[in-house]
Design a protein around this motif. Sequence first.
Motif, PDB file in Angstrom:
ATOM      1  N   THR A 294      -0.201  -6.681 -20.097  1.00 46.89           N
ATOM      2  CA  THR A 294      -0.984  -6.267 -21.260  1.00 46.89           C
ATOM      3  C   THR A 294      -2.456  -6.173 -20.904  1.00 46.89           C
ATOM      4  N   HIS A 295      -3.201  -5.457 -21.740  1.00 41.23           N
ATOM      5  CA  HIS A 295      -4.655  -5.426 -21.581  1.00 41.23           C
ATOM      6  C   HIS A 295      -5.322  -6.360 -22.576  1.00 41.23           C
ATOM      7  N   SER A 296      -4.518  -6.917 -23.489  1.00 46.21           N
ATOM      8  CA  SER A 296      -5.094  -7.717 -24.554  1.00 46.21           C
ATOM      9  C   SER A 296      -4.966  -9.210 -24.256  1.00 46.21           C
TER      10      SER A 296
ATOM     11  N   SER B 240       0.860  -1.176   0.000  1.00 45.53           N
ATOM     12  CA  SER B 240       0.000   0.000   0.000  1.00 45.53           C
ATOM     13  C   SER B 240       0.897   1.226   0.000  1.00 45.53           C
ATOM     14  N   PHE B 241       0.353   2.337  -0.476  1.00 46.01           N
ATOM     15  CA  PHE B 241       1.120   3.584  -0.526  1.00 46.01           C
ATOM     16  C   PHE B 241       0.655   4.510   0.582  1.00 46.01           C
ATOM     17  N   ALA B 242       1.569   4.940   1.415  1.00 43.98           N
ATOM     18  CA  ALA B 242       1.285   5.908   2.478  1.00 43.98           C
ATOM     19  C   ALA B 242      -0.050   5.600   3.160  1.00 43.98           C
TER      20      ALA B 242
ATOM     21  N   GLY C 212      -5.119  -7.504 -16.088  1.00 43.66           N
ATOM     22  CA  GLY C 212      -5.901  -6.934 -14.997  1.00 43.66           C
ATOM     23  C   GLY C 212      -6.455  -5.595 -15.402  1.00 43.66           C
ATOM     24  N   ALA C 213      -7.492  -5.163 -14.690  1.00 44.28           N
ATOM     25  CA  ALA C 213      -8.127  -3.886 -15.012  1.00 44.28           C
ATOM     26  C   ALA C 213      -7.153  -2.737 -14.782  1.00 44.28           C
ATOM     27  N   SER C 214      -7.444  -1.601 -15.380  1.00 41.16           N
ATOM     28  CA  SER C 214      -6.596  -0.420 -15.189  1.00 41.16           C
ATOM     29  C   SER C 214      -6.605  -0.006 -13.722  1.00 41.16           C
ATOM     30  N   GLY C 215      -5.426   0.246 -13.194  1.00 44.39           N
ATOM     31  CA  GLY C 215      -5.325   0.695 -11.805  1.00 44.39           C
ATOM     32  C   GLY C 215      -5.294  -0.420 -10.783  1.00 44.39           C
ATOM     33  N   CYS C 216      -5.193  -1.680 -11.241  1.00 45.44           N
ATOM     34  CA  CYS C 216      -5.263  -2.784 -10.277  1.00 45.44           C
ATOM     35  C   CYS C 216      -3.911  -3.087  -9.638  1.00 45.44           C
ATOM     36  N   GLY C 217      -2.856  -2.488 -10.137  1.00 42.62           N
ATOM     37  CA  GLY C 217      -1.567  -2.679  -9.477  1.00 42.62           C
ATOM     38  C   GLY C 217      -0.526  -3.424 -10.296  1.00 42.62           C
ATOM     39  N   LYS C 218      -0.726  -3.511 -11.594  1.00 41.24           N
ATOM     40  CA  LYS C 218       0.231  -4.251 -12.425  1.00 41.24           C
ATOM     41  C   LYS C 218       1.598  -3.565 -12.467  1.00 41.24           C
ATOM     42  N   SER C 219       1.565  -2.246 -12.708  1.00 38.15           N
ATOM     43  CA  SER C 219       2.841  -1.517 -12.754  1.00 38.15           C
ATOM     44  C   SER C 219       3.535  -1.561 -11.398  1.00 38.15           C
ATOM     45  N   THR C 220       2.720  -1.469 -10.342  1.00 39.29           N
ATOM     46  CA  THR C 220       3.283  -1.536  -9.002  1.00 39.29           C
ATOM     47  C   THR C 220       3.982  -2.869  -8.770  1.00 39.29           C
ATOM     48  N   LEU C 221       3.339  -3.928  -9.255  1.00 40.52           N
ATOM     49  CA  LEU C 221       3.916  -5.265  -9.097  1.00 40.52           C
ATOM     50  C   LEU C 221       5.276  -5.349  -9.819  1.00 40.52           C
TER      51      LEU C 221
ATOM     52  N   PHE D 193       9.418   0.616 -19.210  1.00 41.41           N
ATOM     53  CA  PHE D 193       8.338   1.321 -18.527  1.00 41.41           C
ATOM     54  C   PHE D 193       7.156   1.583 -19.447  1.00 41.41           C
ATOM     55  N   GLN D 194       6.004   1.748 -18.805  1.00 42.61           N
ATOM     56  CA  GLN D 194       4.758   1.980 -19.538  1.00 42.61           C
ATOM     57  C   GLN D 194       4.849   3.230 -20.428  1.00 42.61           C
ATOM     58  N   ASP D 195       5.583   4.252 -19.959  1.00 42.57           N
ATOM     59  CA  ASP D 195       5.651   5.508 -20.725  1.00 42.57           C
ATOM     60  C   ASP D 195       7.010   5.695 -21.407  1.00 42.57           C
TER      61      ASP D 195
ATOM     62  N   ASP E 240       5.960  -3.367 -19.456  1.00 41.13           N
ATOM     63  CA  ASP E 240       4.700  -2.810 -18.995  1.00 41.13           C
ATOM     64  C   ASP E 240       3.908  -2.254 -20.184  1.00 41.13           C
ATOM     65  N   GLU E 241       2.961  -3.017 -20.650  1.00 44.11           N
ATOM     66  CA  GLU E 241       2.164  -2.644 -21.827  1.00 44.11           C
ATOM     67  C   GLU E 241       3.034  -2.077 -22.944  1.00 44.11           C
ATOM     68  N   PRO E 242       3.979  -2.885 -23.412  1.00 47.59           N
ATOM     69  CA  PRO E 242       4.996  -2.332 -24.303  1.00 47.59           C
ATOM     70  C   PRO E 242       4.510  -2.010 -25.700  1.00 47.59           C
TER      71      PRO E 242
ATOM     72  N   GLU F 238      -5.046  -0.636   0.404  1.00 46.10           N
ATOM     73  CA  GLU F 238      -4.117  -1.669  -0.035  1.00 46.10           C
ATOM     74  C   GLU F 238      -4.231  -1.844  -1.553  1.00 46.10           C
ATOM     75  N   VAL F 239      -3.090  -1.788  -2.238  1.00 50.14           N
ATOM     76  CA  VAL F 239      -3.093  -1.955  -3.694  1.00 50.14           C
ATOM     77  C   VAL F 239      -2.978  -3.439  -4.050  1.00 50.14           C
ATOM     78  N   LEU F 240      -2.017  -4.102  -3.434  1.00 55.24           N
ATOM     79  CA  LEU F 240      -1.868  -5.547  -3.651  1.00 55.24           C
ATOM     80  C   LEU F 240      -2.021  -6.252  -2.316  1.00 55.24           C
TER      81      LEU F 240
HETATM   82  N1  LIG Z   1       3.488   6.251  -5.997  1.00 55.95           N
HETATM   83  C1  LIG Z   1       2.186   6.033  -5.710  1.00 55.95           C
HETATM   84  N2  LIG Z   1       1.615   6.659  -4.671  1.00 55.95           N
HETATM   85  C2  LIG Z   1       0.330   6.418  -4.350  1.00 55.95           C
HETATM   86  N3  LIG Z   1      -0.473   5.598  -5.009  1.00 55.95           N
HETATM   87  C3  LIG Z   1       0.036   4.936  -6.055  1.00 55.95           C
HETATM   88  C4  LIG Z   1       1.401   5.123  -6.474  1.00 55.95           C
HETATM   89  N4  LIG Z   1       1.621   4.326  -7.552  1.00 55.95           N
HETATM   90  C5  LIG Z   1       0.468   3.715  -7.794  1.00 55.95           C
HETATM   91  N5  LIG Z   1      -0.492   4.056  -6.910  1.00 55.95           N
HETATM   92  C6  LIG Z   1      -1.862   3.538  -6.870  1.00 55.95           C
HETATM   93  O1  LIG Z   1      -1.800   2.138  -6.943  1.00 55.95           O
HETATM   94  C7  LIG Z   1      -2.836   1.616  -7.768  1.00 55.95           C
HETATM   95  C8  LIG Z   1      -2.230   0.726  -8.841  1.00 55.95           C
HETATM   96  O2  LIG Z   1      -1.450   1.517  -9.713  1.00 55.95           O
HETATM   97  P1  LIG Z   1      -0.682   0.845 -10.939  1.00 55.95           P
HETATM   98  O3  LIG Z   1       0.017   1.928 -11.670  1.00 55.95           O
HETATM   99  O4  LIG Z   1       0.146  -0.266 -10.435  1.00 55.95           O
HETATM  100  O5  LIG Z   1      -1.895   0.283 -11.814  1.00 55.95           O
HETATM  101  P2  LIG Z   1      -1.844  -0.518 -13.200  1.00 55.95           P
HETATM  102  O6  LIG Z   1      -2.449  -1.840 -12.956  1.00 55.95           O
HETATM  103  O7  LIG Z   1      -0.474  -0.484 -13.756  1.00 55.95           O
HETATM  104  O8  LIG Z   1      -2.826   0.357 -14.100  1.00 55.95           O
HETATM  105  P3  LIG Z   1      -2.759   0.644 -15.683  1.00 55.95           P
HETATM  106  O9  LIG Z   1      -3.220  -0.583 -16.378  1.00 55.95           O
HETATM  107  O10 LIG Z   1      -3.729   1.771 -15.865  1.00 55.95           O
HETATM  108  O11 LIG Z   1      -1.362   1.019 -16.012  1.00 55.95           O
HETATM  109  C9  LIG Z   1      -3.587   2.815  -8.328  1.00 55.95           C
HETATM  110  O12 LIG Z   1      -4.787   2.939  -7.597  1.00 55.95           O
HETATM  111  C10 LIG Z   1      -2.696   3.985  -8.054  1.00 55.95           C
HETATM  112  O13 LIG Z   1      -3.465   5.094  -7.734  1.00 55.95           O
END
Ligand SMILES: Nc1ncnc2c1ncn2[C@@H]1O[C@H](COP(=O)(O)OP(=O)(O)OP(=O)(O)O)[C@@H](O)[C@H]1O
Lengths: 172, 250
Positions: B188-190, B13-15, B38-47, B73-75, B155-157, B19-21
């Motif tokens: 990926t989303h696909s 979790s962040f701060a 996984g859906a957008s925002g579910c935590g894939k990039s975080t993982l 990276f995604q971007d 990450d979604e290359p 909980e993200v994961l």
């Molecule tokens: N540095 C951060 N500080 C606080 N919250 C964060 C931070 N990074 C990510 N989050 C939160 O963690 C959750 C997951 O983010 P993440 O970027 O991992 O999603 P994702 O699965 O990669 O989404 P997408 O498919 O849109 O790229 C989001 O709700 C986001 O708001």
Amino acid sequence: MLRQAFGPLISGLQVLPSVAWVPAAVIWFGLTDATVYFVIFMGAIPSVVNGLIAGVRQVPPQHHRVGRVLGANRWQMTTRILLPAILPSYVGGLRQGWAFSWRSLMAAEIIATGGSMGFGLGTLLDQGRALADMSVVLTAVLIILLVGVVVELLVFAPIERRLLTTRGLLES
Amino acid sequence: MNEAVVFDTVDKSFAEGPEVLSEVSFDIAEGEFVCLLGASGCGKSTLLSMIAQLERPTGGAIEVTEGGAAFMFQDASLFPWLTAEQNIMLALRLAEGRCQIRQRKVRRQRAAELLDLVRLSEHAHRRPHELSGGMRQRVALARALAQERPVLLMDEPFGALDAITRSLLHEELLRIWRTTGRTIVFVTHSVDEAVHLGQRVLLLSSRPGRIIGEWEVAEEDREGARRAVLVDEITERLRNEVGRHGGDTH
Ligand SMILES: Nc1ncnc2c1ncn2[C@@H]1O[C@H](COP(=O)(O)OP(=O)(O)OP(=O)(O)O)[C@@H](O)[C@H]1O
Ligand SMILES: [Mg+2]
């Protein structure tokens, strides 16, 4: 952290006109060129340091992340990522520092003359005043202005423009 | 077989945030190709960031094989003051210890090879802002490959690529994977892309992210009717998962 420690000090120094250093400099160095260099230095340093600090704060955190993934050590992180990233702000600081220095140089030359100090535009200005010769005074003012503008246009503007265009921050 | 990445009941979790994961556990074997959906925002990039050790887990343990992970990276995240070629050369330079390229000339040659691989030779001397989004992604791919790390995180290359370039790069990536034996984690989303590339597909839920589905993709699942069945099944699960949060998109 750096900013918390030095920030107020630097900002304070930036507000202080560096001409205020002239008396101190004369006491320390006498009427020599060292006095002039000191005053110029004190005029420029706050702007330059401010530019650096602002630059460091504006480096996107993602640059650090990329650097870590690429395996940069501290030295490489600083020289290959941090420094290039802050270069535009640094040059911005230099530019501002130059403006401050140029002003204070003129003021210093008017206030402190004689001794082993060289003859400059400020001295010319002061002599014009002493001789009540308006044409000399106006010529000196024009030249001072001209030097300022020329340095700005020929040195700093192109450097800054180039830095910004290569980063895609300015329409080319 | 040796494991390249091990997640043992990892929480993140962040701060103050939620909980993200939550209790994410999985193993990825050396040389395995895993796709993460996984859906957008579910935590894939975080993982992925945690695999790359850019983020620490708030609970549980993570193990990553020696040599660590390269991250695409995604971007794209190229350095804006360097050209495409220089971005890759910098990666080669910082990877010096790993890939044994000490001479500038050899590095330049290797960079040219990598640019050729992603079909960008003509654009070697352009800076990132002069490239299209898809071109930047390809430079980022070349840079990730330049690092010569045992694990490759993507990450979604290929999101911003046209279908033809994408399928060219798919084949190129599979070829690199087969020849170098790298471990690949591919977000990926696909579903199609996941089934086409991965040996295993993991599905992550949202808020909190947990592994809620896992499919092995055998060679014979990649074609014809079996492929269609598998894609449908995964799509259905993904749709349920996205739908569960469909009402609260921002
Ligand atoms: N540095 C951060 N500080 C606080 N919250 C964060 C931070 N990074 C990510 N989050 C939160 O963690 C959750 C997951 O983010 P993440 O970027 O991992 O999603 P994702 O699965 O990669 O989404 P997408 O498919 O849109 O790229 C989001 O709700 C986001 O708001
Ligand atoms: Mg993401």
